[in-house]
Design a protein around this motif. Structure first.
Motif, PDB file in Angstrom:
ATOM      1  N   LEU A 172       2.311  14.986  -8.146  1.00 46.75           N
ATOM      2  CA  LEU A 172       3.428  16.128  -7.700  1.00 46.75           C
ATOM      3  C   LEU A 172       4.381  16.008  -8.601  1.00 46.75           C
ATOM      4  O   LEU A 172       4.742  17.307  -9.531  1.00 46.75           O
ATOM      5  CB  LEU A 172       4.687  15.735  -7.181  1.00 46.75           C
ATOM      6  CG  LEU A 172       3.484  15.478  -5.305  1.00 46.75           C
ATOM      7  CD1 LEU A 172       3.893  15.617  -4.146  1.00 46.75           C
ATOM      8  CD2 LEU A 172       3.070  17.041  -4.525  1.00 46.75           C
ATOM      9  N   ALA A 173       4.411  15.250  -9.672  1.00 47.78           N
ATOM     10  CA  ALA A 173       5.487  15.357 -11.559  1.00 47.78           C
ATOM     11  C   ALA A 173       5.078  16.235 -11.964  1.00 47.78           C
ATOM     12  O   ALA A 173       6.265  17.215 -12.687  1.00 47.78           O
ATOM     13  CB  ALA A 173       5.095  13.816 -11.372  1.00 47.78           C
ATOM     14  N   PRO A 174       4.066  16.962 -12.703  1.00 45.55           N
ATOM     15  CA  PRO A 174       3.913  18.200 -13.546  1.00 45.55           C
ATOM     16  C   PRO A 174       4.694  19.453 -12.640  1.00 45.55           C
ATOM     17  O   PRO A 174       4.307  20.318 -13.319  1.00 45.55           O
ATOM     18  CB  PRO A 174       1.874  17.896 -13.311  1.00 45.55           C
ATOM     19  CG  PRO A 174       1.965  16.488 -13.360  1.00 45.55           C
ATOM     20  CD  PRO A 174       2.653  17.067 -11.978  1.00 45.55           C
ATOM     21  N   ARG A 175       4.555  19.167 -11.537  1.00 43.28           N
ATOM     22  CA  ARG A 175       4.583  20.514 -10.326  1.00 43.28           C
ATOM     23  C   ARG A 175       6.231  20.762 -10.480  1.00 43.28           C
ATOM     24  O   ARG A 175       7.230  21.954 -10.062  1.00 43.28           O
ATOM     25  CB  ARG A 175       4.476  21.189  -9.695  1.00 43.28           C
ATOM     26  CG  ARG A 175       2.648  20.798  -9.379  1.00 43.28           C
ATOM     27  CD  ARG A 175       1.892  20.668  -7.718  1.00 43.28           C
ATOM     28  NE  ARG A 175       0.780  20.833  -7.998  1.00 43.28           N
ATOM     29  CZ  ARG A 175       0.016  20.159  -7.769  1.00 43.28           C
ATOM     30  NH1 ARG A 175       0.602  18.711  -7.671  1.00 43.28           N
ATOM     31  NH2 ARG A 175      -1.763  19.995  -7.893  1.00 43.28           N
ATOM     32  N   VAL A 176       7.460  19.985 -11.010  1.00 40.97           N
ATOM     33  CA  VAL A 176       8.584  19.492 -10.640  1.00 40.97           C
ATOM     34  C   VAL A 176       9.366  20.375 -12.304  1.00 40.97           C
ATOM     35  O   VAL A 176       8.526  19.713 -12.883  1.00 40.97           O
ATOM     36  CB  VAL A 176       9.406  18.271 -10.903  1.00 40.97           C
ATOM     37  CG1 VAL A 176      11.158  18.374 -10.956  1.00 40.97           C
ATOM     38  CG2 VAL A 176       8.653  17.674  -9.775  1.00 40.97           C
ATOM     39  N   ALA A 219       9.444   7.638  -8.969  1.00 39.86           N
ATOM     40  CA  ALA A 219      10.547   5.599  -8.759  1.00 39.86           C
ATOM     41  C   ALA A 219      10.675   6.382  -6.917  1.00 39.86           C
ATOM     42  O   ALA A 219      11.454   5.250  -6.341  1.00 39.86           O
ATOM     43  CB  ALA A 219      11.190   5.686  -9.822  1.00 39.86           C
ATOM     44  N   LEU A 220      11.486   7.816  -7.099  1.00 42.02           N
ATOM     45  CA  LEU A 220      12.307   7.683  -5.780  1.00 42.02           C
ATOM     46  C   LEU A 220      11.585   7.919  -4.700  1.00 42.02           C
ATOM     47  O   LEU A 220      11.517   7.610  -3.616  1.00 42.02           O
ATOM     48  CB  LEU A 220      12.886   9.278  -6.438  1.00 42.02           C
ATOM     49  CG  LEU A 220      13.712   9.385  -6.685  1.00 42.02           C
ATOM     50  CD1 LEU A 220      14.349  10.864  -7.411  1.00 42.02           C
ATOM     51  CD2 LEU A 220      15.455   8.809  -6.086  1.00 42.02           C
ATOM     52  N   LEU A 221      10.494   8.633  -5.215  1.00 44.13           N
ATOM     53  CA  LEU A 221       8.952   8.153  -3.940  1.00 44.13           C
ATOM     54  C   LEU A 221       8.741   7.047  -3.681  1.00 44.13           C
ATOM     55  O   LEU A 221       9.175   6.840  -2.309  1.00 44.13           O
ATOM     56  CB  LEU A 221       7.822   9.090  -4.234  1.00 44.13           C
ATOM     57  CG  LEU A 221       8.166  10.606  -4.129  1.00 44.13           C
ATOM     58  CD1 LEU A 221       6.867  11.746  -4.408  1.00 44.13           C
ATOM     59  CD2 LEU A 221       8.359  11.106  -2.571  1.00 44.13           C
ATOM     60  N   VAL A 269       0.602  -1.586   0.048  1.00 46.37           N
ATOM     61  CA  VAL A 269      -0.041  -0.041   0.476  1.00 46.37           C
ATOM     62  C   VAL A 269       0.735   1.564   0.630  1.00 46.37           C
ATOM     63  O   VAL A 269       0.399   1.929  -0.857  1.00 46.37           O
ATOM     64  CB  VAL A 269      -1.061  -0.096   1.475  1.00 46.37           C
ATOM     65  CG1 VAL A 269      -1.896   1.222   1.225  1.00 46.37           C
ATOM     66  CG2 VAL A 269      -2.343  -1.147   1.298  1.00 46.37           C
ATOM     67  N   PHE A 270       1.163   0.943   1.107  1.00 48.21           N
ATOM     68  CA  PHE A 270       2.752   2.904   1.024  1.00 48.21           C
ATOM     69  C   PHE A 270       3.743   2.864  -0.649  1.00 48.21           C
ATOM     70  O   PHE A 270       3.448   3.208  -1.211  1.00 48.21           O
ATOM     71  CB  PHE A 270       3.948   2.095   1.836  1.00 48.21           C
ATOM     72  CG  PHE A 270       3.716   2.169   2.910  1.00 48.21           C
ATOM     73  CD1 PHE A 270       2.604   2.972   3.497  1.00 48.21           C
ATOM     74  CD2 PHE A 270       4.053   1.602   4.199  1.00 48.21           C
ATOM     75  CE1 PHE A 270       1.780   2.672   4.923  1.00 48.21           C
ATOM     76  CE2 PHE A 270       3.939   1.880   5.236  1.00 48.21           C
ATOM     77  CZ  PHE A 270       3.021   2.209   5.657  1.00 48.21           C
ATOM     78  N   GLY A 271       4.095   1.327  -1.367  1.00 46.73           N
ATOM     79  CA  GLY A 271       4.237   1.462  -2.588  1.00 46.73           C
ATOM     80  C   GLY A 271       3.319   2.421  -3.696  1.00 46.73           C
ATOM     81  O   GLY A 271       3.720   3.068  -4.419  1.00 46.73           O
ATOM     82  N   TRP A 292       3.436   5.488  -5.116  1.00 45.83           N
ATOM     83  CA  TRP A 292       3.714   5.447  -6.966  1.00 45.83           C
ATOM     84  C   TRP A 292       2.308   6.848  -7.289  1.00 45.83           C
ATOM     85  O   TRP A 292       2.546   8.205  -8.065  1.00 45.83           O
ATOM     86  CB  TRP A 292       3.361   4.576  -7.637  1.00 45.83           C
ATOM     87  CG  TRP A 292       3.558   5.349  -9.223  1.00 45.83           C
ATOM     88  CD1 TRP A 292       4.033   4.880  -9.703  1.00 45.83           C
ATOM     89  CD2 TRP A 292       1.877   5.220  -9.808  1.00 45.83           C
ATOM     90  NE1 TRP A 292       3.578   5.201 -11.585  1.00 45.83           N
ATOM     91  CE2 TRP A 292       2.453   5.174 -11.694  1.00 45.83           C
ATOM     92  CE3 TRP A 292       0.445   4.726  -8.876  1.00 45.83           C
ATOM     93  CZ2 TRP A 292       1.443   5.142 -12.027  1.00 45.83           C
ATOM     94  CZ3 TRP A 292      -0.182   4.726  -9.781  1.00 45.83           C
ATOM     95  CH2 TRP A 292      -0.124   4.784 -11.364  1.00 45.83           C
ATOM     96  N   ALA A 293       1.776   7.257  -6.625  1.00 43.75           N
ATOM     97  CA  ALA A 293       0.152   7.823  -7.300  1.00 43.75           C
ATOM     98  C   ALA A 293       0.483   9.430  -6.680  1.00 43.75           C
ATOM     99  O   ALA A 293       0.106  10.599  -7.642  1.00 43.75           O
ATOM    100  CB  ALA A 293      -0.817   7.409  -6.048  1.00 43.75           C
TER     101      ALA A 293
END
Length: 139
Positions: A78-82, A93-95, A66-68, A72-73
């Motif tokens: 958050l990816a579009p804001r980086v 992947a890092l998260l 569940v943590f994984g 990922w979700a």
């Protein structure tokens, strides 16, 4: 409509499944390390604490899965804001790695090495950390 800052959205469930499987594998590895450490030091209520750890096996593996998946979700959200493209691609992947490895280390440190429990094997110090455990990884 996709812009240059958006990560292309795919309908594949494969990355989520891989993240959950990675989390489950990390949970299984943490459980296995805890069993090994307890058996080596003979720490726990019964011989190596096997009953307690066997009860915890499905909980640890399920929670790590569940943590994984949640990491990922969150990474996809958050990816579009980086601003950096490489970090945008690697963020999920890092998260997943950080969010699954940290609780696994905590589980090993708290349940695998019972500090102060009188181990019967005589092979471990009072902290019940096996001598072969790397000193640079705190336990």
């Amino acid at each position: 409509m996709d812009t240059a800052l958006d990560v292309p959205r795919t309908r594949s469930c494969l990355p989520g499944a891989v993240s959950a499987l990675f989390g489950a594998a990390v949970g299984g590895a943490a459980w296995s390390l805890a069993v090994w450490a307890r058996a080596y030091c003979d720490a726990g209520f019964d011989a190596g604490g096997r009953f307690e750890l066997n009860v915890l096996l499905p909980l640890v593996v399920g929670a790590e899965a569940v943590f994984g998946l949640a990491a990922w979700a969150a990474g996809r959200r958050l990816a579009p804001r980086v601003p950096a493209t490489a970090l945008r691609v690697l963020l999920p992947a890092l998260l997943v790695v950080v969010v699954t490895v940290w609780p696994a280390w905590w589980f090993f440190a708290t349940r695998g090495t019972l500090d102060g429990y009188p181990g019967d094997s005589g092979l471990c110090p009072a902290g019940n950390v096996p001598p072969r455990w790397p000193a640079w990884i705190p336990a």
